[in-house]
Design a protein around this motif. Structure first.
Motif, PDB file in Angstrom:
ATOM      1  N   UNK A  44       0.850  -1.183   0.000  1.00 13.72           N
ATOM      2  CA  UNK A  44       0.000   0.000   0.000  1.00 13.72           C
ATOM      3  C   UNK A  44       0.888   1.235   0.000  1.00 13.72           C
ATOM      4  N   UNK A  45       0.821   2.017  -1.066  1.00 17.81           N
ATOM      5  CA  UNK A  45       1.636   3.220  -1.223  1.00 17.81           C
ATOM      6  C   UNK A  45       0.761   4.443  -1.005  1.00 17.81           C
ATOM      7  N   UNK A  46       0.886   5.046   0.166  1.00 21.40           N
ATOM      8  CA  UNK A  46       0.161   6.271   0.506  1.00 21.40           C
ATOM      9  C   UNK A  46       1.009   7.446   0.016  1.00 21.40           C
ATOM     10  N   UNK A  47       0.468   8.222  -0.911  1.00 22.28           N
ATOM     11  CA  UNK A  47       1.255   9.265  -1.565  1.00 22.28           C
ATOM     12  C   UNK A  47       0.440  10.524  -1.848  1.00 22.28           C
ATOM     13  N   UNK A  48       1.132  11.610  -1.909  1.00 19.38           N
ATOM     14  CA  UNK A  48       0.590  12.859  -2.430  1.00 19.38           C
ATOM     15  C   UNK A  48       1.313  13.101  -3.742  1.00 19.38           C
TER      16      UNK A  48
END
Length: 152
Positions: A44-48
């Motif tokens: 899971x890649x949480x990114x802005x």
């Protein structure tokens, strides 16, 4: 000499094509189905993606490299959970991403969490394997960190 240069360009181009072939799911339900079929954990890649400098740097130095692409294809199902400021997202994706941000207690970007997920009676359970973010040292250093989580 020209043949060697052309051969090197073709060789390098094949790595770039391999890195572009990665599929980043945005729907966690679909990613869970793939994970259960392939017996691979979720990354899971949480990114802005359009505003977070460290996220952009992680993408450039690790996630868009041939080394990462080869590792990811063998080891994980990729899920991008984006929190953009300019890009448009569907209300469903925004809701899903916000719920997952709360569930995992995400307070900063980038955050990458490796999990096993199961779905039973419409409820999803996640078993955390480890979390990280940007790791200095390029793809090899990042992959070493992730592999430690996968050994558990």
């Amino acid at each position: 000499m020209k043949k060697i240069i052309v051969a090197l360009l073709l060789f390098a181009g094949s790595f770039a094509a391999e890195a572009q072939e990665l599929v980043w799911e945005t729907n966690v339900t679909k990613a869970l189905e793939i994970s259960n079929e392939t017996k691979k954990p979720l990354l899971l890649f949480f990114t802005g993606s359009d505003w977070c400098g460290w996220c952009i740097r992680l993408q450039k130095e690790v996630l868009k490299t041939p080394e990462f692409a080869a590792w990811a294809k063998e080891n994980v199902v990729l899920v991008e959970l984006d929190y953009p400021r300019r890009a448009v997202q569907t209300p469903e994706i925004k809701k899903q991403n916000n719920e997952l941000q709360q569930i995992f207690g995400i307070q900063g970007f980038p955050t990458i969490i490796l999990v096993n997920g199961t779905s039973k009676d419409g409820k999803v359970n996640f078993e955390g394997l480890g979390s990280t973010g940007y790791v200095a040292g390029g793809p090899a250093a990042w992959i070493d960190t992730a592999n430690e989580f996968l050994k558990k």
